[in-house]
Scaffold this active site. Structure first.
Site, PDB file in Angstrom:
ATOM      1  N   CYS A 163       0.833  -1.189   0.000  1.00 26.54           N
ATOM      2  CA  CYS A 163       0.000   0.000   0.000  1.00 26.54           C
ATOM      3  C   CYS A 163       0.878   1.252   0.000  1.00 26.54           C
ATOM      4  O   CYS A 163       1.993   1.224   0.512  1.00 26.54           O
ATOM      5  CB  CYS A 163      -0.941   0.105   1.189  1.00 26.54           C
ATOM      6  N   ARG A 216       3.384  -0.132  -5.156  1.00 29.89           N
ATOM      7  CA  ARG A 216       3.185  -0.741  -3.840  1.00 29.89           C
ATOM      8  C   ARG A 216       1.840  -1.460  -3.736  1.00 29.89           C
ATOM      9  O   ARG A 216       1.540  -2.098  -2.728  1.00 29.89           O
ATOM     10  CB  ARG A 216       3.258   0.333  -2.754  1.00 29.89           C
ATOM     11  N   TRP A 247      -3.077  -2.579  -1.659  1.00 35.50           N
ATOM     12  CA  TRP A 247      -2.843  -3.985  -2.012  1.00 35.50           C
ATOM     13  C   TRP A 247      -3.532  -4.769  -0.906  1.00 35.50           C
ATOM     14  O   TRP A 247      -3.064  -4.809   0.229  1.00 35.50           O
ATOM     15  CB  TRP A 247      -1.345  -4.291  -2.056  1.00 35.50           C
ATOM     16  N   ASN A 271      -0.683   2.100   5.929  1.00 34.69           N
ATOM     17  CA  ASN A 271       0.129   1.075   5.272  1.00 34.69           C
ATOM     18  C   ASN A 271       0.720   0.215   6.385  1.00 34.69           C
ATOM     19  O   ASN A 271       1.317   0.736   7.317  1.00 34.69           O
ATOM     20  CB  ASN A 271       1.233   1.773   4.458  1.00 34.69           C
ATOM     21  N   GLY A 272       0.514  -1.093   6.286  1.00 36.63           N
ATOM     22  CA  GLY A 272       1.015  -2.001   7.316  1.00 36.63           C
ATOM     23  C   GLY A 272      -0.091  -2.932   7.760  1.00 36.63           C
ATOM     24  O   GLY A 272      -1.120  -3.044   7.079  1.00 36.63           O
ATOM     25  N   GLU A 290      15.292 -17.706 -12.484  1.00 38.97           N
ATOM     26  CA  GLU A 290      14.927 -16.299 -12.657  1.00 38.97           C
ATOM     27  C   GLU A 290      14.193 -16.104 -13.989  1.00 38.97           C
ATOM     28  O   GLU A 290      13.211 -15.352 -14.071  1.00 38.97           O
ATOM     29  CB  GLU A 290      16.181 -15.416 -12.570  1.00 38.97           C
ATOM     30  N   LYS A 308      10.453 -14.551 -14.218  1.00 42.22           N
ATOM     31  CA  LYS A 308      10.163 -13.352 -15.017  1.00 42.22           C
ATOM     32  C   LYS A 308       9.025 -13.650 -15.994  1.00 42.22           C
ATOM     33  O   LYS A 308       8.095 -12.869 -16.148  1.00 42.22           O
ATOM     34  CB  LYS A 308      11.436 -12.969 -15.784  1.00 42.22           C
ATOM     35  N   GLU A 339       5.503 -14.218 -14.064  1.00 44.60           N
ATOM     36  CA  GLU A 339       4.907 -13.095 -13.340  1.00 44.60           C
ATOM     37  C   GLU A 339       4.355 -12.024 -14.277  1.00 44.60           C
ATOM     38  O   GLU A 339       3.365 -11.391 -13.972  1.00 44.60           O
ATOM     39  CB  GLU A 339       5.866 -12.488 -12.309  1.00 44.60           C
ATOM     40  N   HIS A 384      12.634 -37.242 -13.936  1.00 47.83           N
ATOM     41  CA  HIS A 384      12.155 -37.902 -12.714  1.00 47.83           C
ATOM     42  C   HIS A 384      10.693 -37.590 -12.433  1.00 47.83           C
ATOM     43  O   HIS A 384      10.236 -37.727 -11.293  1.00 47.83           O
ATOM     44  CB  HIS A 384      13.042 -37.508 -11.523  1.00 47.83           C
ATOM     45  N   LYS A 439       5.362  -4.234  -5.631  1.00 45.30           N
ATOM     46  CA  LYS A 439       6.826  -4.250  -5.688  1.00 45.30           C
ATOM     47  C   LYS A 439       7.477  -4.317  -4.301  1.00 45.30           C
ATOM     48  O   LYS A 439       8.494  -4.951  -4.129  1.00 45.30           O
ATOM     49  CB  LYS A 439       7.329  -3.007  -6.431  1.00 45.30           C
TER      50      LYS A 439
HETATM   51  C1  F6R Z   1      10.251 -10.378  -9.154  1.00 45.75           C
HETATM   52  C2  F6R Z   1      10.471  -9.501  -8.021  1.00 45.75           C
HETATM   53  C3  F6R Z   1      10.295 -10.066  -6.662  1.00 45.75           C
HETATM   54  C4  F6R Z   1      11.292  -9.447  -5.675  1.00 45.75           C
HETATM   55  C5  F6R Z   1      10.970  -9.917  -4.252  1.00 45.75           C
HETATM   56  C6  F6R Z   1      11.949  -9.353  -3.240  1.00 45.75           C
HETATM   57  O1  F6R Z   1      10.442  -9.716 -10.355  1.00 45.75           O
HETATM   58  O2  F6R Z   1      10.758  -8.344  -8.169  1.00 45.75           O
HETATM   59  O3  F6R Z   1      10.379 -11.456  -6.650  1.00 45.75           O
HETATM   60  O4  F6R Z   1      12.581  -9.818  -6.039  1.00 45.75           O
HETATM   61  O5  F6R Z   1       9.677  -9.528  -3.911  1.00 45.75           O
HETATM   62  O6  F6R Z   1      11.874  -7.966  -3.217  1.00 45.75           O
HETATM   63  P1  F6R Z   1      13.061  -7.103  -2.650  1.00 45.75           P
HETATM   64  O7  F6R Z   1      14.233  -7.310  -3.552  1.00 45.75           O
HETATM   65  O8  F6R Z   1      12.553  -5.698  -2.667  1.00 45.75           O
HETATM   66  O9  F6R Z   1      13.342  -7.618  -1.266  1.00 45.75           O
END
Ligand code: F6R
Length: 593
Positions: free
Chosen positions: A2, A27, A72, A96-97, A466, A470, A473, A489, A588
């Site tokens: 949020c 956020r 969020w 927020n929290g 990774e 990517k 998501e 397996h 994010k």
């Molecule tokens: C994927 C992505 C997330 C972050 C994860 C950790 O593209 O961005 O998987 O890597 O939420 O976030 P941070 O790095 O901010 O701790």
């Protein structure tokens, strides 16, 4: 999660305040709302969906006082009703929290006859603040009492009917106060206010602020005023502008050459800032998501080049496993935002166990940066797209520099000059990789599928992890990554005619074995693409879809290997018409556990 923005000052357009809030949509973005003062009344408008939807439903007006929120959802579905702000009697808040004891508080408040209209913990916080304000007839006393009673995390912007000041209350969720030309803004993060000012202060835990049109006073728990330090944010406002790019993600990928260059240059020039990890018996890396994936690359490099055992753990699991962390352990916490709740909690535990904690963090003075014993900042600049790209790469560069520094101390950098030359050449190679057009063609061959697989061996498996994250998501294709030898397996039963399988082969040593695994899937109808290095292509079938990456020193090769996967995910998501910068259900900065 949020995001919060509040304003108090001479006068500001509602749309402008909400534009500040839009810079915090990373956020959370499932609903939003605003409470603003007009004709001495607090008006509230809340809407499900993006902030643009709220703007469309708002009168064109100006105000001297407002609080706004982008959500969020945690407690209660995304809806107009559950959106913030929440108002109970005289008190209106955005939050927020998470108020962890909100159910217990709600019961007590209900017994007193308070009626709740939403499922949120925030409405309970508003009710509690309102009750305390009514009891004590003093805002400060109400805030202090609230801080004693409410458990959990909160950054709160508060309005009180008839009071016309803005209050900011903080514990364990970030909150800044920005000093603009004609007033003040409160915000969850600096990008919110960059178009207005780059001068701000950071509220510390359990501090609160009273802000009037032309004064800002910060108090501690003893009601003493705090001498705050005004900080100046260095990066320019262009960081939060897409410029000519269609998406932030694409813009941020195009910044990778500069980010890699800046991060290498900084740490090559400041080698003394990097700890010597060879003085530790073991290393633990804690992180989440992409930062976890990069931690696995770090493990591979540290173990291979320095012979130190590395245990990589998902931060969300760290507290629930038996830990062998002690004073001889170096615990590396990797986090772009520096606010990830799970990583932060794991760092606190590692500190308690006496370990040395090292943060690899992008956001300056974020919670993880402050909690770790030492921090190495990545030089990625502001990353707006929810899916990380340039920040992931800058984390990798810092991990490489940790290895470099320790190798140098041990005098084991035999080919140092050649390595440094390749590091110098990297930005050019990255630029060339980004500007290639072959990703689109491969994306076209996979975007209609529902499932796909990424496979690799050794370090390539970590790249596959990774790559797969990517892809899923942002494109919403169900994608899995497998250690290449593991597929047979069980999972190979999922391979059908035309299932995309992407193989990662960065090293000749594992070429034959991974190729065999790729061929096993090809025999079952898979649509194969291989991402590999120049020297390996010579030994591959000519009919395979190939993306070829320049061959450089093994220590820095993963930097180049990951870039095609970022662009492949981007092109695939684009063909599927996805909301690339704000994928559904994500945020994010993940500040809940
Ligand atoms: C994927 C992505 C997330 C972050 C994860 C950790 O593209 O961005 O998987 O890597 O939420 O976030 P941070 O790095 O901010 O701790």
């Amino acid at each position: 999660m949020c995001g919060i923005v509040g304003y108090i000052g001479k006068k500001e357009k509602l749309t402008k305040i909400l534009s500040c809030l839009e810079n915090l949509e990373y956020r959370g973005y499932d609903s939003s709302g605003i409470a603003y003062l007009k004709d001495n009344q607090i008006n509230i408008v809340k809407k499900k969906g993006r902030i643009s939807n709220l703007k469309d439903n708002l009168e064109e007006s100006e105000t001297t006082l407002a609080i706004t929120h982008t959500r969020w959802a945690t407690h209660g579905e995304p809806s107009d009703n559950n959106a913030h702000p929440h108002k109970i009697d005289k008190v209106t808040i955005v939050h927020n929290g998470i108020i962890e004891n909100y159910l217990e508080l709600k019961d007590k408040l209900q017994e007193l006859g308070i009626k709740f209209k939403t499922e949120t913990d925030t409405e309970v916080a508003a009710a509690l603040l309102n009750k305390l304000y009514n009891d004590k007839k003093d805002v400060f006393e109400a805030i202090l009492a609230f801080q004693k009673i409410a458990r959990g995390s909160y950054a709160i912007g508060m309005l009180i009917e008839g009071d016309n000041n803005l209050y900011a209350i903080k514990k364990d969720s970030p909150l800044i106060i920005a000093l603009a030309k004609d007033g003040y803004f409160i915000a969850s993060d600096v990008p919110a206010i960059l178009k207005e000012t780059n001068r701000y202060i950071t509220l510390e835990d359990l501090e609160f602020a009273k802000i009037t049109e032309n004064s800002l006073t910060v108090y501690n728990q003893n009601l003493e005023t705090i001498n705050y330090e005004v900080k100046v944010f260095e990066s320019g406002v262009e960081q939060i502008d897409k410029g000519d790019f269609e998406h932030f993600m694409l813009k941020e990928i195009h910044e990778e050459d500069t980010v890699v260059k800046n991060t290498f240059n900084y740490y090559l020039e400041h080698l003394d800032e990097i700890p010597d990890i060879t003085s530790y018996k073991k290393v633990e890396i804690i992180s989440c998501g992409s930062a976890y994936n990069v931690g696995l690359l770090g493990k591979n490099l540290i173990e291979k080049y320095l012979d130190i055992p590395v245990n990589v753990q998902l931060a969300s699991e760290y507290r629930y496993q038996k830990q062998f962390t002690n004073k001889d352990t170096l615990v590396i916490a990797i986090s772009q935002s520096g606010e990830t709740a799970d990583t932060l909690a794991a760092v606190k535990l590692a500190n308690k166990k006496g370990a040395k904690t090292l943060g690899i963090v992008n956001v300056k003075e974020s919670s993880i940066a402050r909690e770790t014993s030492q921090v190495l900042y990545t030089k990625a600049g502001i990353e707006v797209a929810v899916a990380t790209t340039k920040a992931y790469l800058s984390q990798l560069v810092v991990l490489i520099m940790l290895v470099y520094k320790s190798k140098k101390i041990r005098k084991e950098l035999a080919e140092e000059e050649q390595l440094l030359n390749e590091i110098k050449e990297l930005p050019k190679m990255i630029k060339e990789l980004i500007e290639r057009k072959d990703y689109y063609k491969i994306a076209e061959s996979i975007y209609k599928n529902d499932d796909m697989y990424f496979i690799g061996r050794g370090i390539d498996y970590y790249i596959a992890l990774e790559a797969s994250l990517k892809m899923k998501e942002i494109s919403y294709i169900h994608s899995e990554s497998y250690a290449a030898g593991e597929l047979k397996h069980g999972t190979i039963s999922l391979i059908e005619e035309n299932t995309p399988v992407i193989g990662v082969i960065s090293n000749e040593d594992i070429l034959e074995k991974t190729m065999s695994n790729i061929k096993e899937t090809k025999s079952r109808g898979a649509n194969i693409t291989i991402i590999t290095t120049e020297e390996i292509t010579k030994s591959l079938d000519s009919d395979t879809n190939l993306i070829v990456v320049p061959k450089v020193n093994d220590l820095i090769e993963p930097i180049l290997m990951i870039i095609p996967f970022q662009l492949l995910a981007y092109e695939t998501a684009k063909l599927r018409g996805c909301d690339i910068d704000k994928p559904r259900n994500l945020a994010k900065s993940v500040t809940v556990e």
